[in-house]
Write an enzyme that holds these catalytic residues in place. Structure first.
Site, PDB file in Angstrom:
ATOM      1  N   GLY A  15       0.835  -1.211   0.000  1.00  0.00           N
ATOM      2  CA  GLY A  15       0.000   0.000   0.000  1.00  0.00           C
ATOM      3  C   GLY A  15       0.862   1.250   0.000  1.00  0.00           C
ATOM      4  O   GLY A  15       0.499   2.285   0.572  1.00  0.00           O
ATOM      5  N   GLY A  18      -0.374   4.861  -0.857  1.00  0.00           N
ATOM      6  CA  GLY A  18      -1.464   5.453  -0.093  1.00  0.00           C
ATOM      7  C   GLY A  18      -1.016   6.647   0.732  1.00  0.00           C
ATOM      8  O   GLY A  18       0.157   7.035   0.720  1.00  0.00           O
ATOM      9  N   GLN A  19      -1.964   7.209   1.475  1.00  0.00           N
ATOM     10  CA  GLN A  19      -1.681   8.427   2.254  1.00  0.00           C
ATOM     11  C   GLN A  19      -0.536   8.183   3.239  1.00  0.00           C
ATOM     12  O   GLN A  19       0.412   8.974   3.302  1.00  0.00           O
ATOM     13  CB  GLN A  19      -2.935   8.865   3.007  1.00  0.00           C
ATOM     14  N   ASP A  56       0.199  -7.511  -6.570  1.00  0.00           N
ATOM     15  CA  ASP A  56      -1.032  -7.560  -5.796  1.00  0.00           C
ATOM     16  C   ASP A  56      -0.764  -8.295  -4.475  1.00  0.00           C
ATOM     17  O   ASP A  56      -0.444  -9.490  -4.477  1.00  0.00           O
ATOM     18  CB  ASP A  56      -2.082  -8.299  -6.643  1.00  0.00           C
ATOM     19  N   TYR A 150     -15.528  -1.402   6.885  1.00  0.00           N
ATOM     20  CA  TYR A 150     -14.124  -1.078   7.202  1.00  0.00           C
ATOM     21  C   TYR A 150     -13.845  -1.396   8.677  1.00  0.00           C
ATOM     22  O   TYR A 150     -12.847  -2.048   9.014  1.00  0.00           O
ATOM     23  CB  TYR A 150     -13.906   0.402   6.903  1.00  0.00           C
ATOM     24  N   LYS A 154     -11.411  -4.094  10.620  1.00  0.00           N
ATOM     25  CA  LYS A 154     -10.406  -3.681  11.608  1.00  0.00           C
ATOM     26  C   LYS A 154     -10.542  -4.505  12.891  1.00  0.00           C
ATOM     27  O   LYS A 154      -9.553  -4.931  13.462  1.00  0.00           O
ATOM     28  CB  LYS A 154     -10.501  -2.174  11.900  1.00  0.00           C
ATOM     29  N   ILE A 180      -5.916  11.099   9.828  1.00  0.00           N
ATOM     30  CA  ILE A 180      -4.541  11.575   9.600  1.00  0.00           C
ATOM     31  C   ILE A 180      -4.577  12.759   8.624  1.00  0.00           C
ATOM     32  O   ILE A 180      -5.196  12.675   7.560  1.00  0.00           O
ATOM     33  CB  ILE A 180      -3.651  10.463   9.013  1.00  0.00           C
TER      34      ILE A 180
HETATM   35  N1  SER Z   1      -9.294   7.890   8.228  1.00  0.00           N
HETATM   36  C1  SER Z   1     -10.065   6.681   8.217  1.00  0.00           C
HETATM   37  C2  SER Z   1     -11.361   6.886   7.572  1.00  0.00           C
HETATM   38  O1  SER Z   1     -11.865   7.983   7.632  1.00  0.00           O
HETATM   39  C3  SER Z   1     -10.280   6.180   9.614  1.00  0.00           C
HETATM   40  O2  SER Z   1      -9.319   5.227   9.882  1.00  0.00           O
HETATM   41  O3  SER Z   1     -11.896   5.976   7.038  1.00  0.00           O
END
Ligand code: SER
Length: 330
Positions: A15, A18-19, A56, A150, A154, A180
């Site tokens: 990843g 990603g951010q 992948d 999501y 987690k 973040i």
């Molecule tokens: N920044 C994430 C979201 O907004 C939270 O872990 O999905």
């Protein structure tokens, strides 16, 4: 950074585009050497001057041979579909988030048996909490009944990594990241993304339409702190890591009005208006503030960016980029 010298590790970051990946990779490279940190990209390789591989992480055979060929000792497994995008495609969120994690864990299990242990970092999130969780100063150990797919991945991931630690002795460490905030790479598909988008609005048209309403407090953190937390956690002595599901960490909590007011101190004509969408419901199911005392006590976590410092740094760094037309979106 307050680190002691450590032997260089051979590291893989999944990843990587990603951010978090796009800022963690350079930080790891400056710590462990460019040649020791491999960035795994899914399809597109951004402008990355270091070592990189396209593939992948959901392909177990590919991932296993990459880890074996490069003698990888540490994996930062950052692949993930975030909350809002996950609600648009829950099946995809489940298969990507759980499938890739299971691959990494099973490869680590096999490597451990073969005498080549891998240390793993895996990110959890405030999304692991849900509407039945206490929302103020949310404790480390509390109710985990998330309302998003999501969040489901987690919680399941936290239980899975804890299981692999206990059953197979794999050194896996995790953080429940709050929202973040960063300027280099925009987030994508999250609920806390407004706190980044607002800066593009402030710098481009001096206005922003928030998809969360006033009063929606969420825990947040600047990227510099998030990267440092990740590296400090991974470098902490194993005896200090007493939580193997994932640690609560936080820096600040604010709502859209709070961050807008802080921006207005620097850009007085900035205007915010509100048009809540489906993300409001997600935000309403998450903590307003977090108790991160376990992380502080166990391995010395301490944030260094408060809201004024975040706003200063974002406006300074994002200014030229925002004016050049870059803007995040879901
Ligand atoms: N920044 C994430 C979201 O907004 C939270 O872990 O999905």
């Amino acid at each position: 950074m307050p680190f002691f010298p450590i032997p260089f590790m051979k590291i893989l970051v999944t990843g990587a585009a990603g951010q978090i990946g796009s800022e963690l990779v350079p930080a790891l490279r400056s710590r462990h050497g460019d040649e020791n940190v491999i960035a795994l990209y899914h399809r597109n390789v951004p402008n990355d001057p270091g070592e990189q591989v396209v593939g992948d992480a959901g392909d177990r055979v590919f991932l296993e041979s990459l880890i074996a060929e490069r003698d990888i000792e540490e994996v930062y497994h950052l692949v993930g579909i975030l909350s809002a995008r996950g609600e648009e495609n829950p099946d995809l969120a489940f298969s990507v988030n759980m499938g890739t994690l299971k691959n990494v864990l099973d490869i680590a299990k096999d490597r451990k048996k073969a005498g080549k242990p891998i240390k793993i970092f895996w990110p959890s999130s405030i999304a692991a909490f849900g509407p039945t969780t206490p929302r103020e100063k949310t404790p480390q150990r509390t109710v985990l009944e998330p309302a998003t797919m999501y969040g489901v991945t987690k919680v399941a991931g936290e239980l899975l990594v804890n299981y692999y630690f206990k059953k197979y002795g794999i050194d896996i460490r995790g953080l429940r990241y709050p929202g973040i905030i960063s300027w280099k790479t925009p987030p994508g598909g999250g609920t806390t993304d407004y706190a980044v988008e607002i800066f593009y609005g402030a710098l481009n048209g001096k206005e922003y339409v928030s998809f969360l309403k006033p009063g929606t407090y969420l825990p947040m953190m600047y990227m510099d702190d998030a990267v440092r937390a990740t590296m400090e956690l991974m470098e902490a002595d194993a005896s200090k890591i007493r939580v193997r599901t994932s640690y609560n960490i936080t820096a600040v909590s604010f709502d859209p009005e709070g961050i807008a007011a802080e921006i207005r101190k620097r850009i007085p004509e900035f205007k915010i208006s509100y048009k809540p969408d489906f993300r409001q419901q997600i935000a309403d199911s998450w903590p307003r503030s977090i108790d991160d005392s376990s992380a502080r006590e166990d391995w010395g976590w301490k944030p260094s960016f408060g809201l004024p410092e975040i706003v200063d740094d974002m406006l300074k760094n994002l200014g030229p980029k925002a004016r050049a037309g870059g803007a995040p979106g879901m």
